[in-house]
Design an enzyme around this catalytic site. Structure first.
Site, PDB file in Angstrom:
ATOM      1  CG  ASN A  63      -1.741   1.221   1.147  1.00  0.00           C
ATOM      2  OD1 ASN A  63      -1.417   2.348   0.815  1.00  0.00           O
ATOM      3  ND2 ASN A  63      -3.084   0.998   1.738  1.00  0.00           N
ATOM      4  CD  GLU A 110      -4.607   4.561   0.891  1.00  0.00           C
ATOM      5  OE1 GLU A 110      -5.069   5.646   0.848  1.00  0.00           O
ATOM      6  OE2 GLU A 110      -4.037   3.917   1.827  1.00  0.00           O
ATOM      7  CE1 TYR A 167      -6.792   0.665   1.058  1.00  0.00           C
ATOM      8  CE2 TYR A 167      -7.704   2.105  -0.594  1.00  0.00           C
ATOM      9  CZ  TYR A 167      -7.172   1.906   0.701  1.00  0.00           C
ATOM     10  OH  TYR A 167      -7.485   2.867   1.570  1.00  0.00           O
ATOM     11  CG  ASP A 222      -4.741  -2.042   2.988  1.00  0.00           C
ATOM     12  OD1 ASP A 222      -5.200  -2.797   4.000  1.00  0.00           O
ATOM     13  OD2 ASP A 222      -4.591  -0.839   3.198  1.00  0.00           O
ATOM     14  CG  ASN A 236      -8.316  -1.375   5.690  1.00  0.00           C
ATOM     15  OD1 ASN A 236      -7.576  -0.975   6.395  1.00  0.00           O
ATOM     16  ND2 ASN A 236      -8.643  -0.683   4.374  1.00  0.00           N
ATOM     17  CG  ASP A 293      -0.200   4.507   6.384  1.00  0.00           C
ATOM     18  OD1 ASP A 293      -0.125   4.093   5.127  1.00  0.00           O
ATOM     19  OD2 ASP A 293      -1.257   4.824   6.836  1.00  0.00           O
TER      20      ASP A 293
END
Length: 370
Positions: free
Chosen positions: A59, A90, A192, A232, A234, A352
């Site tokens: 990401n 992203e 994502y 990602d 999440n 991040d």
């Protein structure tokens, strides 16, 4: 802001890769002729491989910003790791199309002076080593939000590339959240996944519930061939996947407490999300490649996302970036590693999130695809 990006001194002409229309990368990914067609210029290409064996997911938290600020370091990392496939989430580059007109999520926006400049920065960066050895597919949002990219070495040609969980080639998921590539013996899914958010509303809990339902349906529908699902996602599956379970379980936004206790806590670590993710793994006969190899909690290298170094999230980390693979592939796992460490975001290259890699061994010809 310090810029590590150095543009090419000379542009080359562009040539389309010779792929079928169903799986061709878009024009944005066309490389200069001397890079795309001259095999002698390709670096680190293992000609004995018939299909990709080494994968990287990241990401980037804005692909353009990473190119402007962190590209030298990230390029060296990719050069050394030498992945066959790079999955990016992203991207945050808008899709082509003027204001008020239909958008083309397979191409970068270039109808304004600023968007043309941004596109040029990206395409020049991807024309440099090591990225010149990859074809690129995009799935982009209408604005600088979300979006995914998939880079596959020129020597590997997917049979088909699509952009939705429904596997409809011409249709893209909202916000460009999916790229799905099919190879001879496996399928690769780059996603994502939408953030769960903090409230039971259409853009938060409800959106994530719908996504998880569709994801379960997808893995069951495509179970005829092994799957590599990366990106990602999440969600942190278990307590071991976060640095501070009690902190994340008790997290609130502005003091709000959802009526359902299973929806309480940090997005990505609520009981409801974790239960749904567990169901996807079990019913889909899927394996978390990293956890399959690493059974113990690693406070130094065991997390892929880290909170801001300043404030209450300093040192608070989660593992939300994954390689999820079919059980049929688990004995072929050589390595699955997270490449960031510590609370100072070493190896995160400005994002991040840190990159995560997976390496598989060659398939047994007898059991391949069985």
């Amino acid at each position: 802001m310090k810029r590590f990006f150095k543009p090419l001194e000379k542009d080359g002409s562009f040539k389309k890769p010779t792929l079928s229309s169903s799986s061709s990368p878009v024009k944005d990914s066309e490389k200069p002729t001397e890079n795309a067609s001259d095999a002698g210029n390709e670096e680190n290409i293992d000609t004995t491989k018939k299909e990709p064996l080494k994968f990287l997911t990241w990401n980037a938290n804005s692909f353009l910003l990473r190119i402007k600020n962190n590209w030298t370091e990230f390029s060296k990392f990719v050069q050394n790791l030498d992945p066959d496939v790079i999955a990016i989430q992203e991207v945050r580059m808008p899709a082509a199309g003027s204001k008020g007109a239909p958008k083309n999520p397979r191409e970068l926006k270039d109808d304004t002076s600023s968007s043309r400049e941004e596109k040029q920065v990206v395409m020049r960066a991807l024309s440099n080593a090591p990225f010149k050895n990859y074809n690129v597919w995009w799935s982009l949002s209408d604005s600088k939000y979300a979006g995914t990219a998939l880079l596959i070495k020129n020597c590997f040609q997917p049979k088909k590339v699509s952009f939705s969980l429904d596997q409809t080639g011409s249709r893209h998921e909202p916000d460009g959240r999916v790229i799905f590539a099919e190879f001879e013996s496996f399928r690769l899914l780059n996603t994502y996944v939408p953030n769960n958010g903090w409230k039971d509303e259409e853009s938060a809990f409800q959106r994530r519930r719908k996504w998880d339902k569709r994801m379960l349906e997808f893995v069951l529908r495509t179970s005829d061939k092994p799957l590599i699902w990366c990106g990602d996602l999440n969600v942190s599956h278990q307590d071991i996947d976060v640095s501070h379970p009690e902190f994340f379980s008790a997290a609130k936004l502005n003091g709000y407490v959802p009526p359902n206790k299973e929806d309480c806590g940090q997005p990505g670590f609520t009981v409801s999300e974790r239960k749904r993710f567990d169901s996807i793994l079990k019913e889909g006969k899927l394996v978390d490649a990293y956890r399959y190899l690493h059974q113990d909690k690693d406070m130094e290298r065991g997390f892929s996302w880290s909170g801001h170094p300043v404030g209450k999230y300093r040192g608070k980390r989660m593992r939300i970036d994954y390689f999820i693979i079919s059980e049929k592939l688990k004995e072929r796992i050589i390595a699955c590693e997270m490449h960031g460490r510590g609370i100072e975001l070493e190896g995160f290259y400005g994002s991040d999130h840190c990159p995560v890699s997976l390496e598989l061994s060659y398939a047994d010809p007898i059991s391949n695809g069985s």
